[in-house]
Design a protein around this motif. Structure first.
Motif, PDB file in Angstrom:
ATOM      1  N   SER A 212      44.030  -7.279  73.530  1.00 57.85           N
ATOM      2  CA  SER A 212      44.543  -6.492  74.177  1.00 57.85           C
ATOM      3  C   SER A 212      44.603  -5.007  73.612  1.00 57.85           C
ATOM      4  O   SER A 212      45.097  -4.020  74.088  1.00 57.85           O
ATOM      5  CB  SER A 212      46.190  -6.955  74.653  1.00 57.85           C
TER       6      SER A 212
ATOM      7  N   PRO B 226      41.195  -2.004  81.859  1.00 61.32           N
ATOM      8  CA  PRO B 226      42.581  -1.689  82.144  1.00 61.32           C
ATOM      9  C   PRO B 226      43.516  -2.667  81.309  1.00 61.32           C
ATOM     10  O   PRO B 226      43.027  -3.601  80.797  1.00 61.32           O
ATOM     11  CB  PRO B 226      42.800  -1.891  83.616  1.00 61.32           C
ATOM     12  N   ASN B 227      44.863  -2.254  81.305  1.00 62.16           N
ATOM     13  CA  ASN B 227      45.890  -3.071  80.626  1.00 62.16           C
ATOM     14  C   ASN B 227      45.628  -3.504  79.186  1.00 62.16           C
ATOM     15  O   ASN B 227      45.918  -4.380  78.803  1.00 62.16           O
ATOM     16  CB  ASN B 227      46.040  -4.319  81.658  1.00 62.16           C
ATOM     17  N   THR B 228      44.934  -2.435  78.552  1.00 64.58           N
ATOM     18  CA  THR B 228      44.729  -2.586  77.010  1.00 64.58           C
ATOM     19  C   THR B 228      45.167  -1.434  76.494  1.00 64.58           C
ATOM     20  O   THR B 228      45.204  -0.293  77.153  1.00 64.58           O
ATOM     21  CB  THR B 228      43.142  -2.804  76.885  1.00 64.58           C
ATOM     22  N   TYR B 229      45.436  -1.436  75.130  1.00 66.18           N
ATOM     23  CA  TYR B 229      45.844  -0.183  74.508  1.00 66.18           C
ATOM     24  C   TYR B 229      44.897   0.339  73.410  1.00 66.18           C
ATOM     25  O   TYR B 229      44.337  -0.503  72.547  1.00 66.18           O
ATOM     26  CB  TYR B 229      47.303  -0.661  73.816  1.00 66.18           C
TER      27      TYR B 229
ATOM     28  N   LYS C   8      42.792   6.219  79.649  1.00 67.31           N
ATOM     29  CA  LYS C   8      43.667   5.065  79.622  1.00 67.31           C
ATOM     30  C   LYS C   8      45.254   5.530  79.985  1.00 67.31           C
ATOM     31  O   LYS C   8      45.784   4.657  80.089  1.00 67.31           O
ATOM     32  CB  LYS C   8      43.931   5.108  78.097  1.00 67.31           C
ATOM     33  N   SER C   9      45.542   6.738  80.140  1.00 69.86           N
ATOM     34  CA  SER C   9      46.861   7.181  80.505  1.00 69.86           C
ATOM     35  C   SER C   9      47.648   7.371  79.374  1.00 69.86           C
ATOM     36  O   SER C   9      47.313   6.743  78.302  1.00 69.86           O
ATOM     37  CB  SER C   9      47.531   6.459  81.516  1.00 69.86           C
TER      38      SER C   9
ATOM     39  N   ASP D 166      50.414   6.102  78.636  1.00 65.49           N
ATOM     40  CA  ASP D 166      51.185   4.702  78.369  1.00 65.49           C
ATOM     41  C   ASP D 166      50.247   3.803  77.897  1.00 65.49           C
ATOM     42  O   ASP D 166      50.579   2.530  77.646  1.00 65.49           O
ATOM     43  CB  ASP D 166      51.555   4.473  79.696  1.00 65.49           C
ATOM     44  N   HIS D 167      48.742   4.133  77.576  1.00 64.94           N
ATOM     45  CA  HIS D 167      48.077   2.968  77.038  1.00 64.94           C
ATOM     46  C   HIS D 167      47.290   3.592  75.728  1.00 64.94           C
ATOM     47  O   HIS D 167      46.462   2.961  75.452  1.00 64.94           O
ATOM     48  CB  HIS D 167      46.982   2.637  78.077  1.00 64.94           C
TER      49      HIS D 167
ATOM     50  N   SER E 139      52.559  -2.157  72.507  1.00 63.86           N
ATOM     51  CA  SER E 139      51.191  -2.576  72.354  1.00 63.86           C
ATOM     52  C   SER E 139      51.231  -3.940  71.382  1.00 63.86           C
ATOM     53  O   SER E 139      50.291  -4.764  71.267  1.00 63.86           O
ATOM     54  CB  SER E 139      50.339  -1.428  71.631  1.00 63.86           C
TER      55      SER E 139
ATOM     56  N   LYS F 279      54.022  -5.760  71.093  1.00 65.66           N
ATOM     57  CA  LYS F 279      55.123  -6.792  71.445  1.00 65.66           C
ATOM     58  C   LYS F 279      56.266  -6.767  70.593  1.00 65.66           C
ATOM     59  O   LYS F 279      56.908  -7.631  70.265  1.00 65.66           O
ATOM     60  CB  LYS F 279      54.310  -8.095  71.720  1.00 65.66           C
TER      61      LYS F 279
END
Length: 382
Positions: free
Chosen positions: A209, A236-239, A261-262, A264-265, A342, A344
């Motif tokens: 991720s 998507p949904n990766t950092y 990515k934005s 937020d990522h 990213s 956790k």
């Protein structure tokens, strides 16, 4: 004991609250309030802003010490020095080495888990499951295919502290390894790799991720083979980790990544080595001699090759705001909450929130660091 911080503004994840007061009780954040009791104890930072302590999830060393020094004292030196960079939580980061040395490093970091200063929130294994084409300052002599058995031994020696591991997607057995460790809650990052887009995608499907220092140490974007950089952009949904020192990545490339990515990522990191906070000169990064000059750390036998950085994380935060590619709130978030999410560890650090440890920094209007507090106590002042 309760005191109230007075400041011009307070950085919350998605807003900058203007004025008012923030309560701190016994080293823990309370609520923001517009008014305080007449007899309240005030910590007055009028003219300044309060932000959450920064979170560096990829850092090898600081203040002349390195995680691979394989000593409790080295970890204590790093922890003690990082508040001067605005960092209050971090993941000590290893380098590719032998199984035996990495096992010893696991033991030492576990022993130093409660070192004074910036808080150790996990251990990051950067390697050794990489490939040579994009080795960077990692030693290819110790690289190999991922091994669940090796990882379990390291994790036992680290007393469960390993929370993130980086691998190259094209290695044999990657999907099985990724599924195994992510089932244990370990974050898998992808980098130091010549993987194709498809190989990177397969690793993400298995559970990876995070992208290791985006652009650096990975196959670039090509119109016939999108490669690792294409995967960073598209999946998507990766950092994406990002080093914003102006040397590792051109600011325009940083902007393009953020657009893909934005905010937020994208997690700001330093990848700092032992020369962070030290004078220019000769240093070692793992097995390799490094020359530090003109704001960069480069392999001495190949001065075109960067070898980590000497970036302080608050400087990376300031850079993205100064470059006009992030607002003040976004810049702070990218250096605090997003790295924490990213990896956790956002239940422990990364934001000002009632009930959380009062780890915070004081910033000027220009986002320069003034002071750092851990558990409500000042540990660094410029």
């Amino acid at each position: 004991m309760t005191y109230y911080i007075k400041a011009d503004s307070f950085f919350y994840p998605y807003e900058e609250c203007r004025g008012g007061y923030l309560a701190v009780t016994d080293g823990v954040f309370g609520d923001w309030t517009a008014q305080v009791p007449a007899d309240a104890e005030i910590l007055d930072y009028t003219g300044y802003s309060i932000a959450p302590g920064l979170v560096d999830t990829h850092i090898h060393g600081f203040g002349g010490a390195d995680v691979m020094d394989n000593s409790v004292e080295a970890i204590e030196t790093i922890s003690a020095g990082l508040p001067s960079t605005g960092v209050t939580s971090y993941l000590p980061t290893t380098l590719t080495s032998t199984f035996e040395i990495l096992n010893e490093v696991c033991e030492k970091v576990a022993q130093a888990k409660h070192a004074k200063g910036a808080k150790i929130q996990g251990l990051y294994f950067e390697g050794p499951y990489f490939t040579e084409e994009f080795k960077g300052a990692q030693n290819p002599a110790y690289m190999g295919d991922p091994s669940i058995e090796q990882f379990e031994t390291w994790q036992a020696s680290a007393q469960g502290l390993i929370s993130k591991i980086a691998i190259a997607p094209e290695r044999n057995g990657v999907s099985e390894f990724v599924r195994h460790v992510t089932d244990q809650g370990i974050v898998v990052a992808l980098g130091h790799s010549n993987a194709t887009f498809s190989q990177a995608q397969d690793a993400v499907y298995a559970g990876a991720s995070v992208w290791v220092h985006a652009y650096n140490g990975m196959r670039g974007l090509n119109h016939r083979e999108p490669g690792m950089v294409g995967a960073v952009y598209d999946i998507p949904n990766t950092y994406a980790e990002l080093i914003c020192d102006g040397h590792h990545v051109n600011p325009k490339a940083c902007e393009i990544l953020i657009k893909q990515k934005s905010h937020d990522h994208v997690a700001l990191i330093t990848d700092c080595m032992r020369a962070g906070g030290m004078p220019e000169g000769d240093y070692m990064l793992g097995d390799f001699p490094v020359i530090v000059e003109n704001g960069t750390a480069r392999l001495k036998d190949n001065t075109a090759s960067l070898a980590g950085s000497i970036l302080k994380l608050y400087q990376g935060l300031k850079n993205v705001a100064d470059w006009g590619i992030a607002s003040r709130v976004e810049a702070v978030r990218m250096a605090s909450l997003i790295p924490a999410i990213s990896c956790k560890i956002d239940d422990k650090c990364g934001q000002i929130k009632s009930g959380r440890d009062a780890d915070f920094i004081v910033l000027t209007k220009d986002l320069d660091l003034v002071a750092t507090y851990i558990d409500g106590q000042k540990v660094y002042q410029v």
